[in-house]
Structures are given as structure tokens and as C-alpha cells.
Scaffold this active site. Structure first.
Site, PDB file in Angstrom:
ATOM      1  CG  ASP A 103      -2.052  -2.884   1.414  1.00 60.50           C
ATOM      2  OD1 ASP A 103      -2.064  -3.912   2.097  1.00 60.50           O
ATOM      3  OD2 ASP A 103      -2.178  -1.745   1.889  1.00 60.50           O
ATOM      4  CB  ALA A 104      -2.588  -3.383  -5.342  1.00 62.13           C
ATOM      5  CB  CYS A 140     -23.816  23.558  -6.017  1.00 62.46           C
ATOM      6  SG  CYS A 140     -22.441  23.558  -7.195  1.00 62.46           S
ATOM      7  CE  LYS A 176       3.337  -8.096   4.715  1.00 62.69           C
ATOM      8  NZ  LYS A 176       2.122  -7.297   4.933  1.00 62.69           N
ATOM      9  CG  ASP A 202      -3.939  -6.766   6.864  1.00 66.47           C
ATOM     10  OD1 ASP A 202      -4.902  -6.621   6.097  1.00 66.47           O
ATOM     11  OD2 ASP A 202      -3.028  -5.921   6.968  1.00 66.47           O
ATOM     12  CE1 TYR A 208       8.007  -9.074  13.417  1.00 64.40           C
ATOM     13  CE2 TYR A 208       5.664  -8.993  13.902  1.00 64.40           C
ATOM     14  CZ  TYR A 208       6.848  -8.352  13.603  1.00 64.40           C
ATOM     15  OH  TYR A 208       6.888  -6.986  13.507  1.00 64.40           O
ATOM     16  CD  GLU A 261       7.883 -15.849  11.003  1.00 69.15           C
ATOM     17  OE1 GLU A 261       8.920 -16.153  11.598  1.00 69.15           O
ATOM     18  OE2 GLU A 261       7.424 -14.684  10.961  1.00 69.15           O
ATOM     19  CB  CYS A 273     -21.963  20.476  -9.441  1.00 67.77           C
ATOM     20  SG  CYS A 273     -21.848  19.875  -7.741  1.00 67.77           S
TER      21      CYS A 273
END
Length: 721
Positions: A62-63, A439, A144, A146, A253, A142, A436
Site C-alpha cells: 500500500d505504501a 539456466c 479503517k 482492511d 459504516y 471509525e 543465471c
């Protein structure tokens, strides 16, 4: 590689390979660079909004998402000439899934503006004061929650409709699943009004989430990352019985609309009234009278966060008096009378055991931290993203360090940085491997890019695995049953090596394989057959071309209608298309010229993939070329889809938000805030008859008729003087 390692790569998916690490960097100088940066941010924000709101499978925190939105808002304010009514800064949520029937909300479901600090809250209070001329008479605070925002509609007390928020205007009809949630009243008590719509948050208590993941683990099924994803995914089940088994709950709400009910003067009074009908409001909801009391509530809620039986990620503060709410009104996407104070991400300190890399579907080599497991942000974390080699060097993160790990209830934990005071000299500096690990091909980093890549192409098993999963995913070819487990099985059996091979599979490929019977094989074959006829835009998304996301794919599909035509188009022609631009055009041209990709496309065609859209029914013209239209409210002679299709068929563009660039707003019944925004900006507003004239006459219908000359006043009669 397991799903947790895949999520550690999340911020470097093709739709957003540099979203997280570049959100705080300053834009390059020059208008072209600003335009490119804004366009890139808009595309990435839409992508991640869809992953979060529609797919319940976010790839960034979210940040990090909020940081992208804040950067875009700042750039749009600095460059108003680059503003666009289609910008995600003016949108709510994401477009609803096609799994459920669409529901047009009678009253729009808005999102909330965010506050990250006490200074942000003080600035909000100052805005209230300027508009109202005085401090509000009170506030409702209120928690919040999630979870998943939904709207419930009752007629004469009976539940008749339940819908998700979707993009705020249109959601998904999930009535059957919401009926399966015990805490949602099916018949209201008391004296219910004729029509009532309420908004609430469906959530999963922490204990229920832990029990669900234990069951998932025992069944060797996918674990849910957090209660929010579990709740949203449970509501969007095709089988309501699954929803019923998930122990979901709800807090109400907000009142959406009411017909025939009592006169209500405040939000807190409204919540009390809804409680008399049988709805549950969160017991932590409190009425306060001063900004100081608001901040005291927020600080206490943050302290109590870990002790609650459900996840919260902030506090919602609302002006309590409904008359004051009406005076404050709305912006394009949020009410001015409410704000969401978001809690800061949770952090913990743990030891970094190793740094490894994951190879994504474009070959992107993404470093991730292998950690001593630590409980943070509501989950035990054993791995965390490091984004890219530059970020590892910039943060000076070393193997053996004690590091700060951040996870705010999100899918992807990240290493914030080292605790240098705890170093003892045994730590080692990490460097990107030269080959890699999957591979053995060289890992290369093109000049000017932040991302290093495996050069092995389709010979790299890790890249092929991720590419196959993306290719078959929802939003791409949408091959139901072709998840990681199926991909891994087919790769191990050497039945597929590229996405094109999927369309040459036969039932024999899985005969006798544990877990695969005739029924499951038949379902997979049918899903593959359906995928051959997917719309062209889906095919383009499935190809995973860098810088060509879902929005660009729709533009290309509408412009060319044939994959071969797109891949043959000159770069200059592609770049000139509105909505594509130079970066996407160059990337598409480079992709189309690579031999492996040419072979892949031919393999798809040989396997029966159509990759071509039929010409739309009805007459097409360019009568509305250059005209940008917003449709709001309910029209009598057109559904929303029919109205928008008529605009597109005339060569016009449909946008979701009103801006100075909007040519006209078509306003039907209950038009909402878009009408007010159009009037504020001086954008022409047409009723349904005006819309018909616009379709028939084109831009000429927008020209205002000159005001009639006033008739001259009669000369006074001398005899009356």
C-alpha cells in the site's frame, strides 16, 4: 520456485518493473520526459489498482502504491497541461471483474483521500474551516477495516442486491455470496424504509484467517497472504457455499440512500438508526467534537491495533453533521468531509541470511532477501524484496546484516535498510551474479536500465515458468486450470516449452498423472479451446511485451484489429497513436523483431489462436474524431454500454473523469458529481436529445446557438409624457 519467491519479485513484473524503486526519483528534465513519466505512472497505477481491487492479488505494498499516486498527483499539479480526465487520480478502485454481472450503483461509491501524518490532518481541518467558515460541530471516528467494500440494497426490509464497489460507478453482483454471510441481515427488523442502501466492509477475523490457511496448507492449496485478500477472494467465489465456509463478518459504516425513512441529521445518528434495523456498526466508532480529540482517537487506535481480533490499517474521520457534509461536497473521487488516516507500516529487525535472485517472465533478475523468519505486519516473513542491484548498493545491505523489514499487512515485505550499529565485520557485500542460476546463461544489464536480465530467452526454465503462468492468467488468455501447479507438471513432463505449445496439448499429455482424471483433463482442454478465441487485447497482454499494458493493448486492438498488423506496423506509426507513445512503440517494435518472439507468434497461429477482432457491428465513422465524452447518469434510450459503443463507433473517445479536455458530458437521470464538475469547468452538458444530435451532427452539435438579439423597446408616446 515457490509462490513466495514469485511474490518477492512482485515489484518487477512487466507491468511495473521499476515502479517501487523509481517512485521517489525526480523526473527527468523536459516536457517529453515529464509526459513519459506521467504516462508510465498512470499505467502502473491502473495495473496495481486492478491487482488489488479486482484480482485480490496485489503485487506491491500500500505504501508503494500510495507513493506512486502521490507522485502522479504532484506531477499533474505541476503540469496542468498534461492533465487527463482518464487519470487514475480521478478514479475509484478498478473496473469490475467479468466473472459477475455488472451493477451500476444508484449513488457512486467514492474512495477516501489519505492522511499520513498529523500535519496532513491539520491541513484537512484547515480546508474544512475555509469552506464552512467555522470548525465542524463534530466528527465521527471509525476504524479503517482492511476488507472489501460492498453495497447492500433492501426493498421493504428484504435484501435484494449486494455488490462490490468496483470502479465506484459499476460493481459486481455478488448477492448470492453475500447472502451466505451470517452477519449480513437478509430481512431487516424494526420499521424498515421502502428502499435502503447501506455500505459496509466485509472482513475476515484474524482467527478465521489463521484457520483458513491451516486448512489450505493441509489441502496443499494456495495460502492467502492476508485477511484482506482472503475476505475479498471469498466474496468473489463462484460457489456461494465456499463463501459460507469462510467465517466472514461485516461492519456497516455508511448510508448510501434511503426512501421513506426518517429524517436524519448526522452520521452518528444514522449509524444508530441502522443499528435498530439489525446492522452491526463497529463498537470502536466514536463521536468527538474537536480536532484534538480526533488525534487522540487516532493515536489510541494505533496503539490498540495489534490487540484487535481483525486487521485495521487506519482510522476514518468524518464530519458528523449531514448538512455540513452537503456543504463540503465531493471532489472527483472522494468526499471532502471525510479522510482516512493510514497507520504507518509495521517494521521489525531480523538477520539477512542470504541474497538470491529470481528470474521473471521477461528475464528480469530480481534480488530478494532470505531472512530469519520474523512476524511483521500480521504474517511470518522469511523473504523480502530488494528490487534491483542499485537498491541493494544504495541501501548498503550486506549478507549477514541485521536489517529492518517492513510489512504493513501487504503481500510483499521489503528490506528498508541495515542496522549498521550491529555489524561485527563478518558481513559480506553482495553483487549480481554474472550467470543465471536457473539456466547458466549470462545475466546482462542494458545501459541506462535498472534491471539486469537473463539472456537465455526461452531456454531459461525460471523465465519460461513465469511467462507461462502470466500467459494463462486472468486478463491474458484466461486459461482456467493453468496455474503454477499445472505449469510445473507440464514442464516436468516436457509437454510444453513455450506458450504456443499449450495449444498443441492433447488429453494424452496428462493421462495417468497423479491428480489428473478424465474430468479435470477435459476441463483443461475446454479452457484451452476457449482461449483460442480470446479478444485481441487479451492476446497482446498475454504476450507480455514490456511497456505495453492492458490500456495500450486495448488501444492497439481497436486501431488495428489484427495481431499481424500490429507486429508489422512501423515504430513511427505506433508512436503517433494516442495512448501508445514512443517508449511503448519502441518496446513493441523490438519485441516483434526478435526471432524467438516471431516463432512464438507463428506457433500461436498454428495452434489455432485467432488474435483478430471482428469489425464492430453497425456503421463506423470519424464523425466524432477528436471528441472526448463522459457519460453519467441513466439514459432512457441507451444503456451505458450502448452509449459508449455509439461514441466509439463514431470515432470518439469515452473517458471516466471530467477535465478541461472533455468535449461534452452526457447527463442522464441522477448524474452525480460529474455534472457539477462539468458546470464548474464550463464543459458543455447535453441531455439525451443533445446526445442524439451529437451522434448525428458531430462537433457541430456542441456549438452554442447565438443568443437572440433583444427586441428594441418601443418609443414612448409623447401624449403620455
Amino acid at each position: 520456485m515457490g509462490s513466495r519467491k514469485r511474490k518477492a519479485e512482485g515489484s518487477t513484473t512487466d507491468a511495473d518493473e521499476s515502479a517501487v524503486q523509481t517512485t521517489s526519483s525526480a523526473p527527468r528534465e523536459g516536457d517529453a520526459a515529464q509526459r513519459e513519466r506521467i504516462a508510465g505512472l498512470r499505467e502502473r497505477i491502473r495495473y496495481h489498482a486492478a491487482r488489488y481491487h479486482r484480482d485480490d492479488d496485489p503485487e506491491i505494498s500500500d505504501a508503494d502504491y500510495d507513493a506512486m499516486v502521490r507522485e502522479l498527483e504532484a506531477l499533474e499539479q505541476q503540469h496542468p497541461e498534461l492533465a487527463d480526465g482518464d487519470s487514475p487520480t480521478a478514479e475509484v478502485g478498478a473496473a469490475p471483474s467479468e466473472l459477475f454481472a455488472p451493477v451500476v450503483h444508484a449513488a457512486r461509491m467514492f474512495s477516501l483521500d489519505n492522511a499520513m501524518s498529523e500535519d496532513d490532518m491539520a491541513a484537512w481541518h484547515q480546508r474544512l474551516l475555509r469552506t464552512l467558515g467555522a470548525t465542524p460541530t463534530g466528527y465521527t471516528c471509525e476504524l479503517k477495516i482492511d476488507g472489501l467494500a460492498i453495497a447492500l440494497t433492501y426493498e421493504h426490509g428484504k435484501l435484494v442486491l449486494g455488490a462490490t464497489r468496483g470502479d465506484g460507478s459499476t460493481g459486481e453482483d455478488v448477492t448470492a455470496n453475500l447472502r451466505a454471510i451470517a452477519k449480513i441481515p437478509k430481512q431487516l427488523g424494526g420499521a424498515p424504509p421502502a428502499v435502503l442502501e447501506v455500505r459496509g466492509e466485509v472482513y475476515m477475523p484474524t482467527a478465521a484467517f489463521d484457520a483458513l490457511n491451516r486448512r489450505q496448507a493441509e489441502a496443499q492449496a494456495r495460502l492467502f497472504a492476508n485477511p484482506r485478500n482472503a475476505a475479498a477472494g471469498s466474496v468473489r467465489q463462484k460457489d456461494a457455499g465456499v463463501t459460507a465456509s469462510r467465517d466472514l463478518s461485516i461492519w456497516i459504516y455508511q448510508l448510501g440512500r434511503i426512501e421513506g425513512g426518517p429524517a436524519l441529521g448526522s452520521h452518528s445518528e444514522t449509524l444508530d438508526y441502522l443499528a435498530t434495523l439489525g446492522f452491526e456498526k463497529n463498537p470502536a466508532t466514536t463521536h468527538v467534537t474537536t480536532p484534538a480529540e480526533v488525534m487522540a482517537y487516532i493515536r489510541q487506535a494505533q496503539l490498540d491495533r495489534g490487540a484487535r481480533a481483525y486487521q485495521t490499517d487506519g482510522v476514518v474521520v468524518k464530519v458528523d453533521a449531514l448538512a455540513e457534509q452537503r456543504e463540503l461536497g465531493f471532489t472527483a473521487k472522494a468526499p471532502r468531509w471525510a479522510i482516512a488516516f493510514k497507520f504507518p507500516p509495521e517494521e521489525q529487525v531480523t538477520r539477512l541470511r542470504a541474497i538470491e535472485i529470481n528470474i521473471g517472465r521477461t528475464g528480469a533478475a530480481t534480488p530478494f532477501a532470505v531472512l530469519e523468519p520474523v512476524f511483521v505486519g500480521g504474517a511470518t516473513v522469511g523473504m523480502a524484496t530488494l528490487h534491483n542491484a542499485d537498491e541493494v548498493a544504495r541501501k548498503d545491505v550486506r549478507i549477514g546484516d541485521w536489517v529492518v523489514v517492513r510489512r504493513a499487512g501487504d503481500v510483499i515485505p521489503e528490506v528498508v535498510g541495515p542496522v549498521t550499529s550491529r555489524r561485527d565485520g563478518t558481513e559480506t557485500v553482495w553483487q549480481m551474479p554474472s550467470v543465471c542460476p536457473s539456466c547458466g546463461s549470462a545475466i546482462v544489464r542494458a545501459e541506462g536500465e535498472k534491471i539486469a536480465r537473463c539472456s537465455g530467452g526461452f531456454t531459461c526454465p525460471s523465465r519460461v515458468r513465469e511467462y507461462l503462468f502470466h500467459f494463462a492468467s486472468r486478463g491474458a488468455m484466461d486459461i482456467e486450470g493453468m496455474g503454477y501447479r499445472t505449469v510445473d507438471t507440464l514442464l516436468a513432463l516436457r509437454k510444453i516449452a513455450t506458450p504456443g505449445d499449450i495449444f498443441f496439448l492433447t488429453p494424452d499429455a496428462l493421462q495417468g498423472v497423479e491428480g489428473w482424471g478424465d474430468t479435470s483433463i477435459g476441463k483443461l482442454m475446454a479452457a484451452i479451446d476457449r482461449a483460442r478465441a480470446r479478444p485481441l487485447a487479451n492476446v497482446i497482454v498475454a504476450l507480455g511485451i514490456r511497456h505495453v499494458g492492458s490500456s495500450a493493448a486495448r488501444v492497439l486492438a481497436q486501431r488495428y484489429r489484427d495481431l499481424r498488423a500490429i507486429l508489422a506496423a512501423p515504430e513511427e506509426e505506433l508512436a503517433a497513436i494516442d495512448g501508445i507513445g514512443q517508449v511503448s512503440a519502441a518496446s513493441l517494435r523490438q519485441w516483434a523483431d526478435e526471432p524467438d518472439n516471431v516463432a512464438l507468434v507463428e506457433r500461436l497461429f498454428a495452434g489455432g489462436v485467432i488474435a483478430r477482432d471482428p469489425e464492430p457491428a453497425g456503421e463506423r465513422s470519424d464523425r466524432l474524431a477528436g471528441v472526448s465524452v463522459v457519460v453519467t447518469g441513466t439514459l432512457e434510450g441507451f444503456t451505458r454500454e450502448q452509449a459508449e459503443a455509439a461514441i466509439v463507433a463514431g470515432g470518439g473517445k469515452v473517458t471516466s473523469g471530467v477535465s478541461k479536455k472533455t468535449s461534452a458530458v452526457i447527463a442522464g437521470a441522477s448524474p452525480g458529481s460529474k455534472l457539477a464538475k462539468a458546470q464548474q469547468l464550463g464543459v458543455p452538458v447535453l441531455d439525451e436529445a443533445g446526445f442524439v444530435r451529437l451522434l448525428e451532427q458531430g462537433p457541430a452539435a456542441l456549438e452554442r446557438e447565438p443568443e437572440p438579439e433583444p427586441e428594441p423597446e418601443p418609443e414612448p408616446d409623447p401624449g403620455l409624457a
